[in-house]
Design an enzyme around this catalytic site. Sequence first.
Site, mmCIF file in Angstrom:
data_model
loop_
_atom_site.group_PDB
_atom_site.id
_atom_site.type_symbol
_atom_site.label_atom_id
_atom_site.label_comp_id
_atom_site.label_asym_id
_atom_site.label_seq_id
_atom_site.Cartn_x
_atom_site.Cartn_y
_atom_site.Cartn_z
ATOM 1 N N MET A 70 -3.517 23.169 -36.934
ATOM 2 C CA MET A 70 -2.491 24.217 -36.950
ATOM 3 C C MET A 70 -2.514 24.323 -38.337
ATOM 4 S SD MET A 70 -0.627 22.489 -33.243
ATOM 5 C CE MET A 70 0.568 21.017 -34.462
ATOM 6 N N HIS A 116 -7.522 17.560 -43.760
ATOM 7 C CA HIS A 116 -7.887 18.345 -43.205
ATOM 8 C C HIS A 116 -9.093 18.682 -43.753
ATOM 9 C CE1 HIS A 116 -4.159 19.846 -41.430
ATOM 10 N NE2 HIS A 116 -4.477 19.386 -40.482
ATOM 11 N N GLY A 125 -9.243 13.761 -36.692
ATOM 12 C CA GLY A 125 -8.595 13.184 -37.095
ATOM 13 C C GLY A 125 -8.511 11.284 -36.434
ATOM 14 N N ASP A 168 -4.125 10.871 -35.871
ATOM 15 C CA ASP A 168 -4.184 11.217 -33.960
ATOM 16 C C ASP A 168 -5.041 10.321 -33.378
ATOM 17 O OD1 ASP A 168 -2.122 12.636 -34.749
ATOM 18 O OD2 ASP A 168 -3.299 13.783 -35.468
HETATM 19 O O1 PAF Z 1 -4.652 17.386 -34.336
HETATM 20 C C1 PAF Z 1 -3.766 19.353 -34.259
HETATM 21 O O2 PAF Z 1 -3.339 19.575 -35.244
HETATM 22 C C2 PAF Z 1 -3.402 19.574 -33.233
HETATM 23 O O3 PAF Z 1 -3.515 18.436 -32.403
HETATM 24 C C3 PAF Z 1 -5.115 20.440 -32.398
HETATM 25 C C4 PAF Z 1 -5.918 19.263 -31.745
HETATM 26 C C5 PAF Z 1 -5.491 21.374 -33.707
HETATM 27 C C6 PAF Z 1 -5.185 21.000 -31.589
HETATM 28 O O4 PAF Z 1 -3.552 22.032 -31.145
#
Ligand code: PAF
Length: 257
Positions: free
Chosen positions: A30, A37, A147, A150
């Site tokens: 996002m 990331h 990751g 989450d």
């Molecule tokens: O983990 C995230 O950043 C979001 O939940 C994802 C997997 C990109 C879905 O919008």
Amino acid sequence: MTQVIKTSEAWRALRTGDLKDHSIGFVPTMGSLHAGHVSLIKRSLQENAITVVSIFVNPTQFNDPKDLERYPRKDEEDLALLRSLQVDYVFFPDYKTLYPDDYQFRVTESIISSIMEGSSRPGHFDGVLTVVMRLLNIIQPSRSYFGEKDYQQYLLIREMVRSFFMPVEIIPCPTVRDADGLALSSRNVLLTPEDRQKAPMLFRLLSSTQSTDAIMIELERHGFHVDYIIDYEGRRFGAVYLGKVRLIDNVPLNETH
Ligand code: PAF
């Protein structure tokens, strides 16, 4: 050179043409990219011929409109970072591209999503699963990277892919932390300097040998508002608020717990 793709048709033409026989690694994001990331992207770059990163702030997974409004965005900086990492493609769709049905169709899971983030944020995982399924169906990657911060999201996506026979490998990647232990998250920039100092206590206590109840009491005593501290599937999960900022984290349970 990094190429930005905005429509599913433009990507489909590449995927079925020039990229037909390539291994494709996919990192959905996002935006507001951070070192967490970057670690997913580096892993994808190592393991695949082509890496695609998507940037889409998915409105359907925000149960609180104010949270969506506050969500940090820095598209130009993100694109510059992705170029410097030599990511091959950035998929940058708008709402209509991903939701031509305006979210009339959605993916719902009824067991794993009934606890923790699912019970505290109604509709959150419907939004996550629906957007991830749409993205995976468009990109058609060989592997996709998520990751472990989450972790409940990772479990749900892994099980969705298995249940719907989707031909993609879901790869979990370890949580990246600041030197003081705080799990990296795009939301961390929203913390006040004072709360940023306090925030690593969540990880420290989750990793301690204290009971879940004792951890809750300790966090509340230090000004956290605790949503849950729960042991589930061999891990200890926690969600707290510092001011308006929600932080989540989890650690594997070991013999000492
Ligand atoms: O983990 C995230 O950043 C979001 O939940 C994802 C997997 C990109 C879905 O919008």
